[in-house]
Design an enzyme around this catalytic site. Structure first.
Site, mmCIF file in Angstrom:
data_model
loop_
_atom_site.group_PDB
_atom_site.id
_atom_site.type_symbol
_atom_site.label_atom_id
_atom_site.label_comp_id
_atom_site.label_asym_id
_atom_site.label_seq_id
_atom_site.Cartn_x
_atom_site.Cartn_y
_atom_site.Cartn_z
ATOM 1 C CG HIS A 223 -5.640 1.654 5.425
ATOM 2 N ND1 HIS A 223 -5.224 2.558 6.380
ATOM 3 C CD2 HIS A 223 -4.580 0.848 5.196
ATOM 4 C CE1 HIS A 223 -3.968 2.306 6.694
ATOM 5 N NE2 HIS A 223 -3.543 1.273 5.990
ATOM 6 C CG ASN B 88 -1.682 1.225 1.458
ATOM 7 O OD1 ASN B 88 -1.802 2.052 0.554
ATOM 8 N ND2 ASN B 88 -2.233 1.374 2.647
ATOM 9 C CD1 TRP B 89 3.781 1.338 -2.714
ATOM 10 C CD2 TRP B 89 4.014 2.712 -4.472
ATOM 11 N NE1 TRP B 89 4.784 0.828 -3.511
ATOM 12 C CE2 TRP B 89 4.945 1.657 -4.595
ATOM 13 C CE3 TRP B 89 3.981 3.685 -5.466
ATOM 14 C CZ2 TRP B 89 5.832 1.556 -5.680
ATOM 15 C CZ3 TRP B 89 4.861 3.582 -6.537
ATOM 16 C CH2 TRP B 89 5.780 2.546 -6.643
ATOM 17 C CE LYS B 90 0.206 3.303 4.879
ATOM 18 N NZ LYS B 90 0.201 3.458 6.316
ATOM 19 C CD GLU C 281 -2.806 5.287 7.026
ATOM 20 O OE1 GLU C 281 -2.788 5.353 5.788
ATOM 21 O OE2 GLU C 281 -1.857 4.825 7.697
ATOM 22 N N GLY D 33 2.832 -1.268 4.256
ATOM 23 C CA GLY D 33 2.844 0.153 3.909
ATOM 24 C C GLY D 33 4.253 0.618 3.582
ATOM 25 N N GLY D 34 4.916 1.216 4.563
ATOM 26 C CA GLY D 34 6.224 1.839 4.350
ATOM 27 C C GLY D 34 7.229 0.966 3.608
ATOM 28 C CD GLU E 14 -3.348 -2.861 7.378
ATOM 29 O OE1 GLU E 14 -2.247 -3.079 6.871
ATOM 30 O OE2 GLU E 14 -3.981 -1.821 7.186
ATOM 31 N N GLY F 145 2.663 1.889 10.722
ATOM 32 C CA GLY F 145 3.634 2.971 10.576
ATOM 33 C C GLY F 145 4.375 3.322 11.851
ATOM 34 C CB SER G 168 5.392 -2.206 11.924
ATOM 35 O OG SER G 168 4.962 -0.876 12.201
HETATM 36 C C1 PEP Z 1 -0.634 -0.083 6.086
HETATM 37 O O1 PEP Z 1 -0.751 1.109 5.912
HETATM 38 O O2 PEP Z 1 -1.508 -0.843 5.649
HETATM 39 C C2 PEP Z 1 0.524 -0.547 6.835
HETATM 40 C C3 PEP Z 1 0.489 -1.768 7.292
HETATM 41 O O3 PEP Z 1 1.556 0.340 7.019
HETATM 42 P P1 PEP Z 1 3.016 0.003 7.620
HETATM 43 O O4 PEP Z 1 3.501 -1.283 6.966
HETATM 44 O O5 PEP Z 1 3.857 1.180 7.216
HETATM 45 O O6 PEP Z 1 2.870 -0.156 9.074
#
Ligand code: PEP
Length: 247
Positions: A92, A8-10, A94, A228-229, A162, A168, A207
């Site tokens: 998600h 997920n590049w957000k 967010e 994500g990241g 999640e 994050g 994470s």
């Molecule tokens: C996400 O946004 O779905 C996520 C899991 O982010 P991260 O891996 O950066 O925690």
């Protein structure tokens, strides 16, 4: 069932970021797992073109519940499909936080995705306060019941667990906490959709990085990751894809 590594590049990525896709495909072109990247909507068409004929699938991060109409700034599942998307992330945390998305809305969007012939990746997860209060299973059970689409099957639904406090932050639940939730979700899904639940992919997200991927992927009922990241860099996402392929 094939496991799924989903990135997920957000709100990150420009045309220049497609260099990461080229690097990913040159080093990890034939993974044993499914591999998906969900860039900002502006990059879906270009990424889908770069991914054509490869193992990489391209997805979106949200959609509108209606197929078309007067909804300025929104994008429907049909439009995302036309751009080359095969999956859509929905609910998600967010979006639940930033846009007040409810389970009902997430389910409506998931049904639109399924109606368009795409795969819905439905996200659920507890906040830190909910975990501290011992409410994790109650919260995610309610979210699951309320957010998955009618007619869900292993082919059109992926569930992503999640924990909000792990996204994050560099923090993750313990392996036994992940195991408890994933096994609970498998059982809850069984109650909702019967035997089909056995092959619905349940991803862990929060994470995930190369250094913890191997141990997380060894947890029962973890069928992949939503990343994500660490999905922004080919070298990190590639390492996660390899860890999942070997799991
Ligand atoms: C996400 O946004 O779905 C996520 C899991 O982010 P991260 O891996 O950066 O925690």
């Amino acid at each position: 069932m094939k496991k799924l590594a989903a990135g997920n590049w957000k709100m990150n990525g420009t045309k220049a970021s497609l260099a990461e896709v080229a690097a990913l495909l040159s080093a990890h072109g034939q993974p044993a797992c499914e591999m998906l990247l969900c860039p900002p909507a502006t990059l879906i068409a270009a990424m889908a073109e770069a991914a054509q004929g490869t193992a990489l699938k391209v997805g979106a991060q949200d959609c509108h519940p209606k197929p078309q109409g007067a909804h300025t700034g929104d994008i429907s599942a049909a439009i995302l499909k036309d751009a080359g998307a095969s999956h859509v992330i929905l609910g998600h945390s967010e979006r639940r936080t930033d846009h007040g998305e409810t389970d009902d809305l997430v389910r409506a969007k998931a049904e639109a995705v399924v109606d368009a012939g795409l795969v819905a990746i439905v996200c659920i997860g507890e906040t830190e306060a909910e975990r501290d209060a011992g409410k994790t299973l109650a919260v995610i059970g309610t979210q699951l019941d309320g957010s998955i689409p009618m007619g869900a099957t292993a082919a059109n639904l992926v569930v992503a667990y999640e924990p909000v406090w792990a996204i994050g932050t560099g923090r993750t639940p313990t392996l036994s906490e992940i195991a408890e939730v994933h096994s609970f979700l498998r059982g809850r899904l069984r109650g909702l959709i019967g035997d089909e639940a056995e092959t619905v992919r349940i991803l862990y997200g929060g994470s995930v990085k190369p250094s913890n991927a191997v141990e997380i992927f060894a947890v029962p009922h973890v069928d992949g990751a939503l990343v994500g990241g660490a999905s922004l860099k080919a070298v990190d996402f590639g390492a996660i894809v390899e860890a999942l392929s070997a799991a």
